[in-house]
Write an enzyme that holds these catalytic residues in place. Sequence first.
Site, mmCIF file in Angstrom:
data_model
loop_
_atom_site.group_PDB
_atom_site.id
_atom_site.type_symbol
_atom_site.label_atom_id
_atom_site.label_comp_id
_atom_site.label_asym_id
_atom_site.label_seq_id
_atom_site.Cartn_x
_atom_site.Cartn_y
_atom_site.Cartn_z
ATOM 1 N N ASN A 152 32.356 18.581 1.993
ATOM 2 C CA ASN A 152 30.835 18.116 2.169
ATOM 3 C C ASN A 152 29.764 18.393 1.157
ATOM 4 O OD1 ASN A 152 28.340 17.332 3.448
ATOM 5 N ND2 ASN A 152 28.359 19.146 4.541
ATOM 6 N N GLY A 153 29.130 17.378 0.435
ATOM 7 C CA GLY A 153 28.391 17.695 -0.749
ATOM 8 C C GLY A 153 28.478 17.035 -1.814
ATOM 9 N N GLU B 18 15.147 3.022 11.507
ATOM 10 C CA GLU B 18 16.072 3.801 11.609
ATOM 11 C C GLU B 18 17.086 3.411 12.656
ATOM 12 O OE1 GLU B 18 14.926 8.453 13.459
ATOM 13 O OE2 GLU B 18 16.373 8.117 11.713
ATOM 14 N N CYS C 172 28.702 14.082 6.294
ATOM 15 C CA CYS C 172 29.986 14.652 6.424
ATOM 16 C C CYS C 172 30.270 15.760 7.228
ATOM 17 C CB CYS C 172 30.705 14.742 5.047
ATOM 18 S SG CYS C 172 30.720 13.559 3.792
ATOM 19 N N GLU D 152 5.949 8.078 12.757
ATOM 20 C CA GLU D 152 7.061 8.530 13.665
ATOM 21 C C GLU D 152 7.695 7.265 14.317
ATOM 22 O OE1 GLU D 152 9.192 10.325 13.578
ATOM 23 O OE2 GLU D 152 10.213 10.780 15.528
ATOM 24 N N TRP E 133 30.404 10.415 5.034
ATOM 25 C CA TRP E 133 29.309 9.672 4.739
ATOM 26 C C TRP E 133 29.347 9.478 3.165
ATOM 27 C CZ3 TRP E 133 24.856 9.876 1.946
ATOM 28 C CH2 TRP E 133 23.541 9.028 1.904
ATOM 29 N N LYS F 88 22.833 12.718 10.264
ATOM 30 C CA LYS F 88 22.071 13.372 11.123
ATOM 31 C C LYS F 88 21.294 14.481 10.087
ATOM 32 C CE LYS F 88 20.130 15.270 14.632
ATOM 33 N NZ LYS F 88 18.969 14.581 15.125
ATOM 34 N N HIS G 237 -7.660 -3.073 3.422
ATOM 35 C CA HIS G 237 -7.104 -2.971 2.158
ATOM 36 C C HIS G 237 -6.378 -3.662 1.486
ATOM 37 C CE1 HIS G 237 -11.221 -0.386 2.011
ATOM 38 N NE2 HIS G 237 -10.458 0.279 2.987
ATOM 39 N N ARG H 166 27.315 13.143 11.618
ATOM 40 C CA ARG H 166 26.946 13.523 10.290
ATOM 41 C C ARG H 166 27.476 12.728 9.172
ATOM 42 N NH1 ARG H 166 26.019 19.206 10.159
ATOM 43 N NH2 ARG H 166 26.784 19.031 7.714
ATOM 44 N N LYS I 259 11.149 5.550 13.680
ATOM 45 C CA LYS I 259 12.222 5.201 14.771
ATOM 46 C C LYS I 259 12.789 3.878 14.974
ATOM 47 C CE LYS I 259 13.267 8.475 15.468
ATOM 48 N NZ LYS I 259 12.733 9.826 14.894
HETATM 49 C C1 AGP Z 1 14.610 11.497 12.001
HETATM 50 O O1 AGP Z 1 14.867 10.663 13.158
HETATM 51 C C2 AGP Z 1 15.768 11.480 10.945
HETATM 52 N N1 AGP Z 1 16.946 11.732 11.621
HETATM 53 C C3 AGP Z 1 15.277 12.437 9.711
HETATM 54 O O2 AGP Z 1 14.108 11.827 9.199
HETATM 55 C C4 AGP Z 1 15.312 13.945 9.862
HETATM 56 O O3 AGP Z 1 13.993 14.291 10.615
HETATM 57 C C5 AGP Z 1 15.000 14.440 8.363
HETATM 58 O O4 AGP Z 1 16.235 14.148 7.632
HETATM 59 C C6 AGP Z 1 14.795 15.845 8.317
HETATM 60 O O5 AGP Z 1 16.225 16.580 8.825
HETATM 61 P P1 AGP Z 1 15.897 18.085 9.157
HETATM 62 O O6 AGP Z 1 14.884 18.371 10.082
HETATM 63 O O7 AGP Z 1 17.376 18.343 9.691
HETATM 64 O O8 AGP Z 1 15.499 18.652 8.050
#
Ligand code: AGP
Length: 615
Positions: free
Chosen positions: A103-104, A495, A2, A488, A77, A610, A511, A27, A492
């Site tokens: 937010n929260g 997501e 949010c 990673e 969100w 984010k 395995h 956000r 990517k």
């Molecule tokens: C990565 O592409 C994501 N957006 C997510 O995994 C992110 O790295 C994770 O939420 C951690 O966020 P931060 O680094 O702000 O703590």
Amino acid sequence: MCGIMGYVGENAASKIILEGLSKQEYRGYDSAGIALRCPDGIESAKIVGRVSELVRRVEEMPSECASAASGIGHTRWATHGGVTETNAHPHESVDGMVVLVHNGIIENSRDIRSTLESQGVKFSTETDTEAACQLLAVLYKKCDGDALAALSKLTAYLTGAFALVIMIRDRPDEIWCVRKGSPLVTAFDGDACYCASDPTALLGYTHDLFFLEEGEMAALASSGIKFYGFDGKERGKSSIHLNWDSVMADKGHFEHFMRKEIDEQPDVLRLTIDTHTIVTNVAMDKSLTLPKGLMKRVRRVQFVACGTSFYATLVAKDIMESLGSDLDISAEVASEYRYRNVNGGEDTLAIFVSQSGETADTLAAARIAKSMGTHCIAITNVRGSTIDREVDHTLLSMAGPEIGVAATKTFMGQISLLTLLAMSLLKDRGVLSANDEARLIGGLRSLPVSQNAMLEREGEIRALAEKYSDSKGFFFIGRRECVPLTMEGALKLKEIAYLPSEAYAAGEMKHGPIAMLDERLTVVALVPDTDLREKTLSNVEECRARNAPILLLASDGDESARTYADDVIFVPRTEPELFPFIAVIPLQLFAYHTARTLGCDIDMPRNLAKSVTVE
Ligand code: AGP
């Protein structure tokens, strides 16, 4: 999760709030809303969808509202309550006295709701936020219109995390901010006050920002800001100067923020190296003054983070091990660390990595470590963020604002800073050899040129992304320094392209997972020309024998790698430990172009936000 924006001044609040919301849309972006102080009271507009839709809705409001000089806005969100216009913020109390955004998560919202309902208060949404809104209206009445007293009482009732921004009907000149657990930053530019969840929304007005601390409230008026504790006592506060350029948060000529941010990585790396090295020596001590003798004392180093930041810590762990560290090193996701019976204390150094500095699990983990007497360092991209303010030492990564939800350049900022930190810690301990120090610093210095060479191969990677975009899924495999990269690369793709993708240590495939392979499941194998090349290629052969198409990342000049794969992406050579610094770029570009081919919303992928400020 949010985004919040608030304004009180003399200009048109709607324009400022809508701009602030679109800057923070990453956000959360399932619904949005705004409340404006119009001549006849507070008027709200809410929509399901993106801020651009809210802009259209605001245009339909009476013209006096469009020119209103104060208001609050929100981009959501969803946590509690479905994605509907009714559940979108702002929320209004049943008597119309209180309008607020949040937010929260308010954890005791059900209890508050049932108490208030038993007293006859009618709720109209399914959200946790409405409980805070209705309760504040009741308390405001009980406190005879004393906003500060009512807010002090409200904060004593609420549990959970809440950044609240509040308008009160009969207090037209103020906006109130309350912060516990979720970020909120305020600013005064001489003529007006602003508040937001993220500092990037305020940089167009001023770079001197007041970050609310845990348990802090603020009253914003066009004449300035007053700060209070939850006890209602006024307190002084200094601003923090953020020297980010507001154009850094623009897309420039790129189609997406993510693509722009991928391109910025050589600069992020160069800046980090220039700041923290002298010729072939690490020089972290300029920014990191650890207590005398700490590194001699510690036995244990714990890296803690979430998501991509966690994978960055795995890169650091691998580098420390390759340099012959004599420490007990672990890397753990924060959501597990916080609930496990971890070791800690004076012989432990914990390094928390968080781009946003606001990730709820990472913050909770850091608080646990601190409570055990563990020495805590944070690596974050946001000065003034919660983690920056709570740990013993902060190292700022030099990525600048990252807007794309998928982390790219902040990963680069993190791994470069972590590498230098790892070297510096081992040097303090007398474990780093002069040869390794010179070798790695030399290697790091030559990386930006190699990264640019990699970026120039984008055309090839785009063509491969198009070719493989109809795969039913992907396996990313590799060994040692490549394992964090497999994670990673897979993350990517998940997501932003929503494709099933798994990361596996190459030796583990047989395995179990190898059973899944067929001609529609692509294996992306990371095979740099190191001592593990042959072993990894054997694993590639095993996958190939099960008909899986093979896309191989190999070192420049390793022509024979072609015989193992359907396609090869060649990666410039570097020191073995530094392979992730270059190889992450083709993985990011591969995910980007796959998502683009599939028509996905790259900068704002579905269901994500984010900054993950809830548990
Ligand atoms: C990565 O592409 C994501 N957006 C997510 O995994 C992110 O790295 C994770 O939420 C951690 O966020 P931060 O680094 O702000 O703590």
